[in-house]
Design a protein around this motif. Sequence first.
Motif, PDB file in Angstrom:
ATOM      1  N   LEU A 599       0.822  -1.203   0.000  1.00  0.00           N
ATOM      2  CA  LEU A 599       0.000   0.000   0.000  1.00  0.00           C
ATOM      3  C   LEU A 599       0.860   1.260   0.000  1.00  0.00           C
ATOM      4  N   ARG A 600       0.292   2.316  -0.561  1.00  0.00           N
ATOM      5  CA  ARG A 600       0.882   3.637  -0.452  1.00  0.00           C
ATOM      6  C   ARG A 600       0.040   4.437   0.535  1.00  0.00           C
ATOM      7  N   VAL A 601       0.705   5.023   1.509  1.00  0.00           N
ATOM      8  CA  VAL A 601       0.006   5.708   2.591  1.00  0.00           C
ATOM      9  C   VAL A 601       0.636   7.082   2.793  1.00  0.00           C
ATOM     10  N   SER A 602      -0.186   8.091   2.956  1.00  0.00           N
ATOM     11  CA  SER A 602       0.294   9.431   3.287  1.00  0.00           C
ATOM     12  C   SER A 602      -0.328   9.859   4.613  1.00  0.00           C
ATOM     13  N   VAL A 603       0.383  10.740   5.329  1.00  0.00           N
ATOM     14  CA  VAL A 603      -0.046  11.125   6.674  1.00  0.00           C
ATOM     15  C   VAL A 603      -0.034  12.645   6.785  1.00  0.00           C
ATOM     16  N   GLY A 604      -1.127  13.206   7.271  1.00  0.00           N
ATOM     17  CA  GLY A 604      -1.195  14.623   7.604  1.00  0.00           C
ATOM     18  C   GLY A 604      -1.120  14.796   9.110  1.00  0.00           C
ATOM     19  N   LEU A 776      -1.721  15.438 -18.830  1.00  0.00           N
ATOM     20  CA  LEU A 776      -2.038  15.377 -17.411  1.00  0.00           C
ATOM     21  C   LEU A 776      -1.023  14.509 -16.694  1.00  0.00           C
ATOM     22  N   ARG A 777      -0.797  14.831 -15.430  1.00  0.00           N
ATOM     23  CA  ARG A 777       0.205  14.101 -14.667  1.00  0.00           C
ATOM     24  C   ARG A 777      -0.317  12.723 -14.281  1.00  0.00           C
ATOM     25  N   MET A 778       0.613  11.762 -14.229  1.00  0.00           N
ATOM     26  CA  MET A 778       0.229  10.401 -13.881  1.00  0.00           C
ATOM     27  C   MET A 778      -0.387  10.352 -12.481  1.00  0.00           C
ATOM     28  N   GLU A 779       0.181  11.098 -11.551  1.00  0.00           N
ATOM     29  CA  GLU A 779      -0.351  11.084 -10.182  1.00  0.00           C
ATOM     30  C   GLU A 779      -1.784  11.592 -10.159  1.00  0.00           C
ATOM     31  N   ASP A 780      -2.082  12.656 -10.927  1.00  0.00           N
ATOM     32  CA  ASP A 780      -3.443  13.163 -10.991  1.00  0.00           C
ATOM     33  C   ASP A 780      -4.371  12.148 -11.641  1.00  0.00           C
ATOM     34  N   ALA A 781      -3.875  11.455 -12.669  1.00  0.00           N
ATOM     35  CA  ALA A 781      -4.705  10.459 -13.346  1.00  0.00           C
ATOM     36  C   ALA A 781      -5.070   9.313 -12.423  1.00  0.00           C
ATOM     37  N   VAL A 782      -4.153   8.924 -11.561  1.00  0.00           N
ATOM     38  CA  VAL A 782      -4.429   7.843 -10.613  1.00  0.00           C
ATOM     39  C   VAL A 782      -5.518   8.260  -9.635  1.00  0.00           C
ATOM     40  N   ILE A 783      -5.444   9.480  -9.148  1.00  0.00           N
ATOM     41  CA  ILE A 783      -6.384   9.943  -8.119  1.00  0.00           C
ATOM     42  C   ILE A 783      -7.744  10.271  -8.721  1.00  0.00           C
ATOM     43  N   CYS A 803      -1.935  12.744 -23.315  1.00  0.00           N
ATOM     44  CA  CYS A 803      -0.564  12.390 -22.930  1.00  0.00           C
ATOM     45  C   CYS A 803      -0.478  12.304 -21.422  1.00  0.00           C
ATOM     46  N   LEU A 804       0.144  11.257 -20.931  1.00  0.00           N
ATOM     47  CA  LEU A 804       0.346  11.060 -19.498  1.00  0.00           C
ATOM     48  C   LEU A 804       1.787  11.440 -19.164  1.00  0.00           C
ATOM     49  N   SER A 805       1.973  12.496 -18.367  1.00  0.00           N
ATOM     50  CA  SER A 805       3.320  12.950 -18.033  1.00  0.00           C
ATOM     51  C   SER A 805       3.763  12.383 -16.687  1.00  0.00           C
ATOM     52  N   GLN A 806       5.080  12.549 -16.377  1.00  0.00           N
ATOM     53  CA  GLN A 806       5.679  11.995 -15.158  1.00  0.00           C
ATOM     54  C   GLN A 806       5.405  10.493 -15.082  1.00  0.00           C
ATOM     55  N   PHE A 807       5.514   9.854 -16.218  1.00  0.00           N
ATOM     56  CA  PHE A 807       5.163   8.440 -16.348  1.00  0.00           C
ATOM     57  C   PHE A 807       6.282   7.561 -15.805  1.00  0.00           C
ATOM     58  N   GLU A 808       5.927   6.606 -14.949  1.00  0.00           N
ATOM     59  CA  GLU A 808       6.899   5.702 -14.367  1.00  0.00           C
ATOM     60  C   GLU A 808       6.250   4.357 -14.110  1.00  0.00           C
ATOM     61  N   SER A 809       7.084   3.376 -13.832  1.00  0.00           N
ATOM     62  CA  SER A 809       6.575   2.045 -13.550  1.00  0.00           C
ATOM     63  C   SER A 809       5.912   2.028 -12.187  1.00  0.00           C
ATOM     64  N   SER A 810       4.674   1.535 -12.131  1.00  0.00           N
ATOM     65  CA  SER A 810       3.945   1.468 -10.864  1.00  0.00           C
ATOM     66  C   SER A 810       2.838   0.431 -10.998  1.00  0.00           C
ATOM     67  N   PRO A 811       2.222   0.038  -9.879  1.00  0.00           N
ATOM     68  CA  PRO A 811       1.102  -0.915  -9.966  1.00  0.00           C
ATOM     69  C   PRO A 811      -0.084  -0.372 -10.759  1.00  0.00           C
ATOM     70  N   ASP A 812      -0.142   0.960 -10.962  1.00  0.00           N
ATOM     71  CA  ASP A 812      -1.273   1.562 -11.659  1.00  0.00           C
ATOM     72  C   ASP A 812      -1.059   1.662 -13.165  1.00  0.00           C
ATOM     73  N   THR A 813       0.131   1.259 -13.659  1.00  0.00           N
ATOM     74  CA  THR A 813       0.452   1.479 -15.069  1.00  0.00           C
ATOM     75  C   THR A 813      -0.554   0.805 -15.990  1.00  0.00           C
ATOM     76  N   GLU A 814      -0.745  -0.500 -15.830  1.00  0.00           N
ATOM     77  CA  GLU A 814      -1.655  -1.214 -16.712  1.00  0.00           C
ATOM     78  C   GLU A 814      -3.085  -0.724 -16.559  1.00  0.00           C
ATOM     79  N   ARG A 815      -3.465  -0.383 -15.335  1.00  0.00           N
ATOM     80  CA  ARG A 815      -4.816   0.135 -15.104  1.00  0.00           C
ATOM     81  C   ARG A 815      -5.059   1.416 -15.902  1.00  0.00           C
ATOM     82  N   LEU A 816      -4.098   2.322 -15.894  1.00  0.00           N
ATOM     83  CA  LEU A 816      -4.242   3.567 -16.639  1.00  0.00           C
ATOM     84  C   LEU A 816      -4.228   3.299 -18.141  1.00  0.00           C
ATOM     85  N   PHE A 817      -3.409   2.356 -18.579  1.00  0.00           N
ATOM     86  CA  PHE A 817      -3.407   1.988 -19.992  1.00  0.00           C
ATOM     87  C   PHE A 817      -4.801   1.521 -20.420  1.00  0.00           C
TER      88      PHE A 817
END
Length: 901
Positions: A599-604, A776-783, A803-817
Amino acid sequence: MNPHDESRLAEHRHAFLRHLPRRVETLGRRLHRFLQDGWDINGLALMHEDALHLGQACQRHGLDEAGEHFLRLHALLDETLQQQALPSPETGERLWHLVEDIGHAVPMASEAPTPGMAPPRPQQGSGRAETPPANYWRRWSEDAPPATATEVGEATAPPPQAEPAKPAKPAEPPHIAAGPRHGPAPTPTPKPTAAAPAKPAAPPAPAAPPAPAAAAEPPPVTPGTRVYHLTEHGPLSLELDQRLEAAGYEVELLESAEELHELLGALPARLALVDAAFSDQLDAIGATVRDARTRSSQPIQLVALSAADDITLRLNAQRAGVDLLLVEPNAAEVLRRLAVLLSPGGGEPFRVLVVEDDRNQALFAEGILRNAGMQTEVVLDPLDVLEALHRFNPDLILMDLHMPHANGIELTVLIRDQDPFLHTPIVFLSGEADADRQFDALEAGGDDFITKPVRPKHLIAAVQNRVTRHRAMQARPARRSGRNPETGLLHRSELLESLHGVVAGASAASPGGLLFLEVESVNLLRDRLGLTALEQLLAGVGKLVGERAGQVPATRFGDGSFLVLDTERDEVGLEAFATQLRNALVQHPFTMQGHPLRLRVSVGICAFRHCFHDAGDLLNAAERMAREARTSDRGYKRFEPAQPTEAAREAALVKQIREAIALNSLELLYQPVVAVAGSDDSQYQVLLRLRDANGKLLPAAEVVPLAERGDFILDIDRWVLQASMKLVRDRRAEGRPLRLFVTQSPLTLADAGQATWLKAELVAHDVPGTSMVIELRMEDAVIHAATIRQFCDAMVADGVQFCLSQFESSPDTERLFDELPLGFVKLARKYTATALTPAMRDELKVLIDRAHRRGLEVIGHGVEDAQAAATLWMSGIDFIQGNLVQQADRDMDFDFQQAVL
């Protein structure tokens, strides 16, 4: 037959013929899903019922050939269900042939593509496979939903309506291995013809029955339960549709009460769900449902949603026969209440224990209740009551007053001493006329007193009302005190109550603070795992949070968020505590559906010393910090109030941005995007700039976040698009066409009117959509995958590319494709660095190859030196952009013909 009856029959036939193509398409789509994903016995039963209804209706309306095929399909399904076994490959092929025959026999209008359906993207490079557009085989215009129907929806405009068209050829069912149904179905391959369902290339192998779902609250409904949703296409409606389908419901979207009347008349549903926008039509809708109930062999429930609590509306709903009215609900609450209302467990017969020493009187009461569909058990000896209670576990006890050995009042006292039956309704049924004696029975713990003789209707109503309320109270989540023994978490309301008290008494010297932990990409996890598996995952997350928090109060706050209330640590200690909790979650090897999941987790982090006005302000700040922490290397962010000078500068900058928009004084720079193999095509990246009061050019990174927080990012993004289209128009007039890459905020793409606006602007500027690439940024596309996909699918038909920018390998790659109609990807900066490790170079090659297999062009972004360019070229890059090629400038004089790497 008199003219009135003839007219009415003609109306019914017209309505049936209008909806028949959609019913056929739904049948074919369901069979297609079974052939791909595995058989579902409940779904087969639903097809069996539909085939019979439709076959009989076809014969009534003169469609003898179609009716015969439907009844043959019904007979084959009946034979399969009688065997209590999943269909063999041969049976699957026979079913498919029957659906082919139905497709030929059903009269339909000339075929037309679905309005708004995304056509295949233009080929961007030779020799690369083209990905078929989403839902390419869903060709019925009235039935094709917006692309966001499979996402957790945001606000959207209703899809355009058109007459139903002749079905396209359903996709060829692939030969698949046996196995349970998991995850999304593979994308089928389109066929060029569109006459009738295509014959399978090979008979599909039988799939194993689905694995039994884990126990969950509320119990799952029977898969394939048909729901007619009279929808207003709002955000709640879209999320409901997605979650209902994910939960196994068959959802049909309707847009008028008349359409509901026609469909219920042709094919009954298990549930009619009515959005708040149709509240003024509840009387007519209720009459439609009551009429359908008289012709249906199954119950039909009517559920209405309301945007506000109003006694007049409640009365109207009651008079209309609404079974359930939900006021200001969220999607999770609606789903829970529907599951209770519709699930088999929710329909269990009422269990009534009759305590009566007179056999004739006992059998009389038992007969009345049994005829009303209740389960009963009679206790003739009062001393056997306690044993019968624990064995039968009744919903209600019907108690006589005068009995030998122990009277009803004494038994009631004993029953109320049993904790499991403390709240079980006890209704006295006796000939006792003494009011004081009746009062004694009620004071001992009785809930009602009915005097004999009693009318059967009175007895049934008294029992049903009591049991219904008792079950509803049991189903309602009770407030718990203390910690959950399984997870160690507090109940949400209990922690929030403590938080209100802490915030109210906080001062600048107060220690402690609130941690807001958020599991990222919960919507994608829901789509990937399903609701039941996601809940199991989040339960595991909650247990781990409870274990690591120890005695510090913690609770689950939302779908994927948790709160930890620490009143002891200072801010340094809070940061260390946040790091500890986050590391425990991201490093834990969760396992779902047999596969490891990280999991990816962020904390405020929000300290109490900042003296928030109330708990709501603190929660908002903590959630905002968690969102901003997603882009932080540490994964957490601490709240710091804006300093006076910083706040003043920000306010001044916001004012300058607004003035620049009004005065049309924002500036644009352009940087070429160059093909490594050379090309005559001119294409540039559009870069936004703002000149501040000191004459300094500020980059978009300083402007866009302020615009998003100030809620005027839509104005900026539209200004950039209009300026870009004007430039393209002018260059085309000079005979120098070009393509522009234009970055847009996800908030802009989420605007319900943005696609309509852009379509109109393309026409007004006489600019082809192919000249515009929305970036659009990949991070924005995921969210924001749901709303972004909706916008993309709306614009693909106009030729606009993405076009998907800031593109990198991640578990979301195929999903976004799979979900986005992309034409390009821009690599993240880490891949364009001067020196890459061998592992990073291998990762880069794999990533580029994955993109190429999807027919996408890959752009190396931010290239600064020749060594990085050489690495990208050897990895198979298509385009390069960066200062190595040319710095961003106002001029567009780059010579693309001579630019070869």
